[in-house]
Design an enzyme around this catalytic site. Sequence first.
Site, PDB file in Angstrom:
ATOM      1  N   HIS A  11      -4.024  11.314   3.210  1.00 27.30           N
ATOM      2  CA  HIS A  11      -2.813  12.490   3.660  1.00 27.30           C
ATOM      3  C   HIS A  11      -1.826  12.862   2.856  1.00 27.30           C
ATOM      4  O   HIS A  11      -1.626  12.133   1.594  1.00 27.30           O
ATOM      5  CB  HIS A  11      -2.247  12.225   4.986  1.00 27.30           C
ATOM      6  CG  HIS A  11      -1.729  10.731   5.267  1.00 27.30           C
ATOM      7  ND1 HIS A  11      -0.477  10.832   4.706  1.00 27.30           N
ATOM      8  CD2 HIS A  11      -1.707   9.762   5.684  1.00 27.30           C
ATOM      9  CE1 HIS A  11       0.011   9.454   4.790  1.00 27.30           C
ATOM     10  NE2 HIS A  11      -0.970   9.003   5.407  1.00 27.30           N
ATOM     11  N   ASP A 146       1.824  -0.008   4.279  1.00 24.52           N
ATOM     12  CA  ASP A 146       1.194   1.478   4.595  1.00 24.52           C
ATOM     13  C   ASP A 146       0.321   1.317   5.813  1.00 24.52           C
ATOM     14  O   ASP A 146       0.238  -0.008   6.435  1.00 24.52           O
ATOM     15  CB  ASP A 146       1.030   2.440   3.627  1.00 24.52           C
ATOM     16  CG  ASP A 146      -0.183   2.078   3.037  1.00 24.52           C
ATOM     17  OD1 ASP A 146      -0.859   0.799   3.120  1.00 24.52           O
ATOM     18  OD2 ASP A 146      -0.516   2.728   1.848  1.00 24.52           O
TER      19      ASP A 146
END
Length: 542
Positions: A11, A146
Amino acid sequence: MRVLGINAIFHDPAAALVVDGQVVAAAEEERFSRRKHGKRPVPFAAWELPELAAAWCLEEAGLRPGDLDAVAYSFDPGLSRDAASLGLNDPWDHLRVDYARRAPQFLGAALPGLDPEQVRFVPHHVAHAASAGLSVPEDSAVLVLDGRGEVASHLAGAYRGGELEVLKCQELPHSLGLLYEDLTRHLGFLHSSDEYKVMALASYGRPRFLNVFRDLVRTTDDGGFTVERIDWDALAKARTADGEMTEAHADLASSVQTRLEEVLLDLARWTYEAAGGPKTLTMAGGTALNCVANARIAAEGPYERVWVQPAAGDSGTALGAALAVTGRNVPFTTAALGRGWTDDELEAELRRAGLPYTRPESIAAEAARVLAANGIVAWYQGRSEYGPRALGHRSLLAHPGDADTQTRMNDVKGREQFRPIAPMVRAERFDDIFEGVNPSPYMLFVHRVKPEWKDRIPAVTHVDGTARVQTVHTGTEPLVAEMLAEFERLTELPVVVNTSLNTAGRPMVDTPREAMELFGSAPVDLLAIGPFAVHRATAFQK
């Protein structure tokens, strides 16, 4: 050496250009396409490249694709394994990996003249690490967390002389980022987008499920962690996007946030010991945008300095991949790496729009006068910011002393009322008002508001008594510093509200036309665009 960095796989697609050891340009694709986050993080979208951002980066430097020495792509499909073998429920992940393998050909088609052989794959977490560790001049420990990369969700390492030593990687499915994403989804928000809303909501709750999460989320002696399967419904009923937000939802957010902070602090301490006790910790990855956790690491961790990459999310891997291929420290000095327009170009846009405008002697003083009268200012100056924070280039500004300002600003932006708004302050005034990390030019830590100031700046004091401060330095942001100084002269308040120049669900304003469109559609009193002033009372006379 001319290296173009590309992030596209998950993304926030973005591009960044490093030329001879200088960051020339960096921007997210969303600022060009006007699609929030560029695309959704699904395998079917992995082929979509930041074509517009990449083309602009090259144009900004006066380069053609054939002039590049390398294109650095922030994912290495050669490291990937079948999602099921990693414990992930992602049956279409093979499409993502296949698209990544074909990225050189896709890039060659998107950037005519580029030799696909110039494309180099950089492991995702190495790109994250380089975006932080190679953006400071000194050696440092580096911590990356992440949702996921190729096979891991975490990297702990150390940079010495520009070289990365990897100390630990936590393999999937254990992931603090995916844990927070799952919580975001359970609370009715958009995952891989709205995690910051969960962080804000956590301040309204109590961590009454903390012991549950201490059992389910644990650090290990080797610098990693485990995340067990969580029955979210057993703790709080799933909320729909338009459903009621209950006390249980806030308590769940508070519990996960607190446990996240504890685990990150443990990981930071382990990394310090394993790296030999460096003075500096650098951080990247989407989890590093959790400014509450960052502040706790800075306050309770063993490091003298904690530096967080302003574009810590996946967009920053475009820069990190380019730096990794460049192979040298390139100190990060500004987030203003996006598009900008000259005064003549801005004036031409105002004339074309038919907006009445003036050119005051000082746009900073003009803005300060409107703010002092409790007006809202759309502040559009210089090059746009790289990363998710508005830092005085594409900002909405307001008066911090009015308790209703938070409600007004959230109404302007069309977002939830529990969302806090942040202050900017001249660096030399920070210690008089706040406690915590200083300097903080990129708004990546929370700070304690001193008791005597809470009632004076209620708009920027969150329910827990903190504020996410941006320190403004005259040497790097002279125009913003001038505006703050003039506002203080008029009001005796050294703080101004600063939030991003956009409305809910839309990327930050990037072009002059977008700035004018927002000004025309929202209750904003002044558009300060370059040296020009457009007042609502004049522009929209009945």
